[in-house]
Design a protein around this motif. Structure first.
Motif, PDB file in Angstrom:
ATOM      1  N   ALA A  12     -29.240 -31.103   0.415  1.00  0.00           N
ATOM      2  CA  ALA A  12     -28.536 -30.483   1.544  1.00  0.00           C
ATOM      3  C   ALA A  12     -27.988 -29.111   1.160  1.00  0.00           C
ATOM      4  O   ALA A  12     -28.066 -28.157   1.954  1.00  0.00           O
ATOM      5  N   LEU A  56     -26.341 -31.727   6.059  1.00  0.00           N
ATOM      6  CA  LEU A  56     -27.249 -30.641   6.431  1.00  0.00           C
ATOM      7  C   LEU A  56     -26.983 -30.175   7.849  1.00  0.00           C
ATOM      8  O   LEU A  56     -26.910 -28.961   8.117  1.00  0.00           O
ATOM      9  N   THR A  94     -35.734 -30.042   3.906  1.00  0.00           N
ATOM     10  CA  THR A  94     -35.423 -30.895   5.060  1.00  0.00           C
ATOM     11  C   THR A  94     -36.379 -32.084   5.122  1.00  0.00           C
ATOM     12  O   THR A  94     -35.973 -33.217   5.419  1.00  0.00           O
ATOM     13  N   ALA A 126     -30.935 -26.736   1.217  1.00  0.00           N
ATOM     14  CA  ALA A 126     -31.418 -26.445   2.568  1.00  0.00           C
ATOM     15  C   ALA A 126     -30.450 -25.525   3.314  1.00  0.00           C
ATOM     16  O   ALA A 126     -30.874 -24.631   4.064  1.00  0.00           O
ATOM     17  N   ILE A 127     -29.136 -25.715   3.119  1.00  0.00           N
ATOM     18  CA  ILE A 127     -28.143 -24.850   3.767  1.00  0.00           C
ATOM     19  C   ILE A 127     -28.236 -23.430   3.224  1.00  0.00           C
ATOM     20  O   ILE A 127     -28.207 -22.443   3.976  1.00  0.00           O
TER      21      ILE A 127
END
Length: 531
Positions: free
Chosen positions: A36, A85, A69, A39-40
């Motif tokens: 997460a 996320l 993701t 992905a952020i």
């Protein structure tokens, strides 16, 4: 690179994908936290690339967003990763500001959100099923559902009781696992497992370091986040740096319901992301020579500390005191198996100690107890080893007594100890069975199904007594005048054992308040029935 290696490891596993952890952390939630965060951060990079119209950055960040993701939804089974996320992407958008990002970035963000919703809601994945089950749990009637948040509320409540008992200084580093059993009341209904932590990094720190220390750390975290947000919004590359801030804050937020801050890799990555988002080096300010030298010196200290940690992770040395105690416990277990003939033929120990394996195992445990005197496992194994010597029964009884004191809510502990005594001293076995029944009554008193749980414990006791006349008679004494326990006694004992005690059992049934069912069971068994 991490994602590529994790995919290779995940794809080459022999076990089914749904039953394994994606990534290299032993805990699925920690692996999902790292995904997460990535992905952020990649979302911030993508929005920044769209704003700057940088094709290379757009392609690189888009591949990262899609890959991370996909791993969170299709490979990981952690619900936390999906929730973090979703919230993190929204936070990056909000902090960056729609006006700053412009029309193209708004379109890219909308595509990301729509794609994420489609990927989460349409396919039937393991993490989707777990999210649906949890939503059903949270919306269920209180009396019809099990403990919510995976029994975390019970553990939180007991942990808060432990913190209230020592609020200023805590119980000391590494002491949670041994002190928590004394405050484990609601969590005891979850099971008899050993709780290594309170399911929250913040509660863990409060229990071991005290409330003032954890409040100071929380305050420091808020200051760092606020400074990062302020610097990101005032400086260049706002979207990218907002992504750094939000990704760095993920472990601090997740630490409310898990322990990511106690995972060194996540903690140091969070610190790095905050450093990248901070004002130093981005704002073009000249803070002076001594300021610069001070930061460089602190960087050298942190680097050296990191090298020591990496060396310890790779080599397992030097061991912490608790690690030394665990190593001695493992060695004692191997020696015990060798001493009783349960070790595999090719089993070997470092150094191949000479002498009686059981004697050596007891010495190992005694040295481990000098380090961790509150570890009930060490006392229990020491007592079991003592029972293998003719002249150490009193030592075993003392060890078992200490173990029961250190694990007061472990329901079946007296049953385990009673089994160890059964071939040595049946009187002690009977006494420990009495302790087990007392624990069952104390734990479940006033709760739904209390009598059923007590009856199940008593059924285990009677089954263990079958074939031993002294213990069979002792079970009748333990049942007393409880009609349900007398019925269980009649159900579990064989016909011959019932015939030997028929007079005593009938007398006990007559004295009980509700012995009708027990009497019917006794008559049926004696008549040759199978009720």
């Amino acid at each position: 690179m991490y994602l590529a290696f994790a995919w290779i490891r995940w794809a080459t596993k022999e076990e089914s994908p749904g039953a394994q952890n994606f990534g290299f952390f032993p805990n699925r939630n920690h692996g999902a936290t790292l995904l997460a965060m990535g992905a952020i951060l990649a979302t911030g990079m993508l929005l920044q690339g769209v704003r700057k119209k940088s094709g290379g950055l757009i392609v690189f960040s888009a591949v990262a967003v899609i890959g991370l993701t996909h791993a969170l939804i299709f490979a990981s089974v952690s619900r936390a990763g999906v929730v973090l996320l979703s919230g993190g992407i929204l936070a990056v958008w909000f902090l960056s500001g729609a006006r700053y990002l412009g029309g193209h970035a708004r379109k890219a963000f909308a595509l990301i959100m729509v794609g994420a919703m489609v990927v989460v809601l349409v396919p039937d994945t393991a993490v989707k099923q777990r999210l649906e089950h949890k939503l059903a749990d949270l919306t269920a009637e209180p009396e019809s559902g099990e403990a919510r948040l995976d029994h975390r509320l019970e553990i939180f409540t007991d942990s808060l009781a432990m913190i209230r008992a020592q609020p200023l200084t805590g119980w000391g580093g590494g002491q949670f696992v041994d002190v928590f059993p004394q405050y484990r009341m609601l969590a005891a209904d979850v099971g008899d497992g050993r709780h290594l932590h309170p399911e929250s990094s913040w509660l863990w720190m409060a229990s071991e370091a005290g409330i003032p220390a954890v409040l100071s750390l929380m305050g420091l975290g808020l200051v760092v986040i606020a400074a990062g947000v302020r610097a990101a919004r005032r400086g260049p590359d706002r979207a990218l740096r907002c992504g750094c801030v939000v990704a760095g804050a993920v472990p601090l937020i997740h630490a409310v319901v898990d322990v990511p801050l106690h995972r060194e890799g996540l903690l140091w990555l969070s610190a790095l992301l905050f450093a990248l988002s901070g004002p130093f080096g981005f704002m073009g300010r000249n803070h002076g020579v001594w300021w610069s030298r001070g930061w460089r010196a602190s960087g050298v200290v942190v680097f050296a500390f990191g090298v020591v940690i990496l060396h310890g992770e790779w080599t397992g040395r030097p061991l912490s005191p608790s690690g030394q105690a665990e190593e001695r416990l493992d060695k004692a277990l191997q020696l015990f198996k060798r001493g009783v003939g349960q070790a595999p033929p090719d089993a070997s120990l470092h150094g191949e100690p000479s002498g009686d394996p059981l004697e050596i195992a007891m010495r190992e445990l005694e040295q481990a107890l000098e380090i961790q005197p509150l570890d009930q496992r060490l006392h229990g194994l020491h007592g079991i080893l003592a029972l293998h010597f003719d002249d150490r029964d009193e030592q075993a009884a003392a060890d078992f007594h200490r173990q029961r004191l250190l694990a007061p809510t472990w329901l079946r502990l007296p049953l385990v100890q009673a089994e160890a005594w059964k071939n040595i001293r049946e009187e002690e076995t009977l006494r420990l069975w009495g302790h087990a029944l007392e624990r069952a009554k104390a734990r479940h008193e006033g709760k739904p199904g209390a009598s059923d749980k007590l009856r199940r414990v008593f059924a285990d006791v009677v089954r263990s007594a079958v074939g031993r006349p002294f213990l069979e008679k002792g079970c009748l004494v333990l049942a007393g005048q409880d009609g349900e326990l007398l019925k269980e006694l009649c159900q579990q004992l064989p016909q011959a054992a019932l015939a030997r005690q028929e007079v005593e059992i009938r007398a006990a049934i007559n004295r009980s308040k509700d012995g009708t069912a027990a009497l019917e069971c006794l008559d049926s068994k004696l008549a040759g029935g199978d009720r």
